[in-house]
Scaffold this active site. Structure first.
Site, mmCIF file in Angstrom:
data_model
loop_
_atom_site.group_PDB
_atom_site.id
_atom_site.type_symbol
_atom_site.label_atom_id
_atom_site.label_comp_id
_atom_site.label_asym_id
_atom_site.label_seq_id
_atom_site.Cartn_x
_atom_site.Cartn_y
_atom_site.Cartn_z
ATOM 1 N N ARG A 261 0.835 -1.207 0.000
ATOM 2 C CA ARG A 261 0.000 0.000 0.000
ATOM 3 C C ARG A 261 0.862 1.247 0.000
ATOM 4 O O ARG A 261 1.792 1.369 0.801
ATOM 5 C CB ARG A 261 -0.895 0.011 1.243
ATOM 6 C CG ARG A 261 -1.862 -1.145 1.257
ATOM 7 C CD ARG A 261 -2.856 -1.050 2.400
ATOM 8 N NE ARG A 261 -3.671 -2.254 2.427
ATOM 9 C CZ ARG A 261 -4.578 -2.532 3.354
ATOM 10 N NH1 ARG A 261 -4.796 -1.668 4.333
ATOM 11 N NH2 ARG A 261 -5.271 -3.647 3.306
ATOM 12 N N ARG A 276 2.594 1.057 10.336
ATOM 13 C CA ARG A 276 2.143 1.449 8.998
ATOM 14 C C ARG A 276 3.291 1.322 8.002
ATOM 15 O O ARG A 276 4.152 2.185 7.920
ATOM 16 C CB ARG A 276 1.632 2.895 9.048
ATOM 17 C CG ARG A 276 0.647 3.244 7.944
ATOM 18 C CD ARG A 276 0.049 4.621 8.178
ATOM 19 N NE ARG A 276 -0.745 4.654 9.400
ATOM 20 C CZ ARG A 276 -2.066 4.469 9.432
ATOM 21 N NH1 ARG A 276 -2.730 4.284 8.316
ATOM 22 N NH2 ARG A 276 -2.717 4.489 10.581
ATOM 23 N N GLU A 348 -5.853 -1.097 15.907
ATOM 24 C CA GLU A 348 -6.506 -2.017 14.973
ATOM 25 C C GLU A 348 -5.567 -3.146 14.536
ATOM 26 O O GLU A 348 -4.427 -2.894 14.132
ATOM 27 C CB GLU A 348 -6.959 -1.231 13.740
ATOM 28 C CG GLU A 348 -7.624 -2.112 12.694
ATOM 29 C CD GLU A 348 -7.978 -1.345 11.416
ATOM 30 O OE1 GLU A 348 -8.102 -0.109 11.490
ATOM 31 O OE2 GLU A 348 -8.098 -1.979 10.374
ATOM 32 N N SER A 351 -9.890 -6.212 10.673
ATOM 33 C CA SER A 351 -11.073 -5.476 10.244
ATOM 34 C C SER A 351 -11.928 -6.433 9.435
ATOM 35 O O SER A 351 -11.454 -6.990 8.448
ATOM 36 C CB SER A 351 -10.629 -4.283 9.398
ATOM 37 O OG SER A 351 -11.736 -3.463 9.104
ATOM 38 N N ARG A 388 1.409 -6.438 12.696
ATOM 39 C CA ARG A 388 0.861 -5.810 13.895
ATOM 40 C C ARG A 388 0.750 -6.814 15.047
ATOM 41 O O ARG A 388 0.838 -6.443 16.210
ATOM 42 C CB ARG A 388 -0.489 -5.174 13.597
ATOM 43 C CG ARG A 388 -0.336 -3.934 12.729
ATOM 44 C CD ARG A 388 -1.629 -3.153 12.580
ATOM 45 N NE ARG A 388 -1.399 -1.984 11.718
ATOM 46 C CZ ARG A 388 -2.333 -1.083 11.429
ATOM 47 N NH1 ARG A 388 -3.551 -1.217 11.925
ATOM 48 N NH2 ARG A 388 -2.046 -0.057 10.652
#
Length: 416
Positions: A261, A276, A348, A351, A388
């Site tokens: 990403r 990130r 987070e 999801s 994560r």
RNA sequence: CGGGAGAUGUCAGAGUGGUCGAAUGUGCCGGUCUUGAAAACCGGUGAGGGUUAUACCUCCGGGAGUUCGAAUCUCCCUCUCCCGGCCA
């Protein structure tokens, strides 16, 4: 893609729902206008084509009967010219509509709470008590340095900022986590799938990343190909443009892929550490279901992701996203947030979304119900984000001397 | 990367300018028969748009063209298979 016929017939109801997701009324009015324009343009065009087809058939008859065709030919030629113009009008209407429609997010479910942004998400429950430390817990990047687990600078050297290198035990734990996740998902009935990490533009449009979020993707130069931002893309599009039988539903898939990403808009947030990155590992769940099945499967997927965190003994909470925080394709989403003692907050880690028919309409995924072809529901969720999870383990399993203990369930996966 | 062949409905496979959205077989669904199943027989069965429903429009890998008319002719692209090269 939203159901344009539904929008047209239930305009007020649809706009009320869209407001929950932050779409302005102006855009909706425009969308409806474009839809009406296209329909009438098509009607006119098709009528002209019908006339032309009829004349062409007559032409054949005339030839057989050796009648004079010059007058008929003149009429057909005139009609043809007319059609060229009408075709142009219809094509433009089509393009104008698509441009707006493809950029339109999904409608939220009625059950989704009102709210502007993540501040207004609703915590459903907490699972496991955060551990109390008798020392000041460190953040994961500090631990990474102490243990030689992550090399941020060398990652930057190899690629650019927001790339990292895992070394030794950390690299092994990354691999262990992937295997552990896949095994648990398989236990729950998900079929393990290995897919291409590069997909073409049609597939990215099918799941909703294109055309609106092209800037977030890494594109292969000179090709119609993109690095996938999530396994949701290949797993869901496995059935792109297919008609399934009702018998084979629900289809439950899981797969490991790296995710790529650009996240151009995220500059300044989480610049430090592993939270990130431009490249990260994820094990994904995808479900293709009938509309009736999707609620139950959705719950099962949330439970599964939560169960994995519980098995790792990682405290977390379950959060329902409010309308304003829902992603582009989602009709409803539940996030799992893991406790990070170093950062002293929940972050987070998974999801899970039900997109209802939104992706199915774009990707043309249907199933046969009797004689009719019905759009499926597609669902996706992380189980889990690997990087994560590594961060969460580092922070939750840290010891006072900076060393990191290994979670019991991972030991067999790491040869311990 | 070079040479050859090909791409049609679930699959197999016909169709080389009109009456073809497309023969035939197969698969699938329904029915008859049967205690049940199989076999046999009968019927139905591509997709998208449009319509209350019909009409009607579009689609024979994708795009452009020739023609009054294209699955059928021309050009470009993509993909698949075979042969050779290279290669984990």
């Amino acid at each position: 893609m939203i159901d344009l016929k539904y929008l047209q017939k239930n305009f007020d109801e649809a706009s009320a729902k869209f407001i929950k997701k932050g779409v302005d009324a102006q855009t909706l009015v425009r969308l409806e206008e474009l839809f009406v324009t296209l329909k009438s343009a098509n009607a006119t065009l098709e009528e002209a084509k019908a006339e032309q087809n009829k004349m062409s058939k007559l032409f054949g008859e005339y030839m057989r009967e050796k009648k004079d065709v010059s007058e008929l030919k003149a009429k057909v030629d005139a009609k043809k010219e007319e059609i060229v113009g009408l075709q142009e009008v219809a094509r433009e209407a089509q393009e104008a509509l698509e441009k707006v429609a493809l950029a339109m997010p999904n409608l939220p479910d009625d059950s989704v709470p009102e709210g502007k942004d993540e501040e207004e998400n609703v915590e459903l429950r907490k699972v496991l008590e955060p551990r109390t430390f008798d020392f000041e817990p460190k953040e994961h990047w500090a631990l990474a340095e102490l243990n030689g687990w992550i090399e941020f600078d060398r990652g930057v050297k190899l690629a650019k900022s927001r790339f990292a290198v895992l070394r030794g035990e950390a690299a092994r734990m990354e691999r262990a986590l992937i295997n552990f996740f896949l095994d648990v998902n398989r236990e729950k009935g998900f079929e393990e799938v290995y897919v291409p990490f590069i997909n073409n533009a049609t597939m990215l449009q099918g799941t909703g990343q294109l055309p609106k979020f092209e800037d977030d993707l890494f594109k292969i130069e000179g090709e119609d190909l993109y690095l996938i931002p999530t396994a949701e893309v290949p797993l869901t599009n496995l059935y792109n443009d297919e008609i399934l039988t009702q018998k084979e539903l629900p289809i439950l898939l899981t797969g490991y892929t790296p995710c790529f990403r650009k996240e151009a808009g995220s500059a300044g947030r989480d610049t430090r550490g592993m939270i990130r990155q431009h490249q990260f590992d994820k094990v994904e769940m995808v479900a293709i279901t009938t509309p009736e099945q999707s609620e139950a499967i959705f719950k099962m997927m949330v439970e599964n992701a939560s169960d994995i965190l519980t098995r790792l003994e990682l405290p977390h909470r379950v959060v329902e996203l409010c309308g304003g925080d829902l992603g582009f394709s989602a009709a409803m989403t539940i996030d799992l947030e893991v406790w990070l003692p170093g950062q002293n907050k929940y972050r987070e880690i998974s999801s899970i979304s039900n997109t209802r028919e939104f992706q199915a309409r774009r990707a043309k995924i249907r199933y046969k119900e009797g004689k009719k072809n019905v759009l499926v529901n597609t669902l996706n969720g992380s189980a889990l984000a690997v990087g994560r999870t590594l961060v969460a383990i580092m922070e939750n399993y840290q010891n006072e001397d900076g060393t990191i203990s290994i979670p019991e369930v991972l030991k067999p996966y790491m040869g311990l």
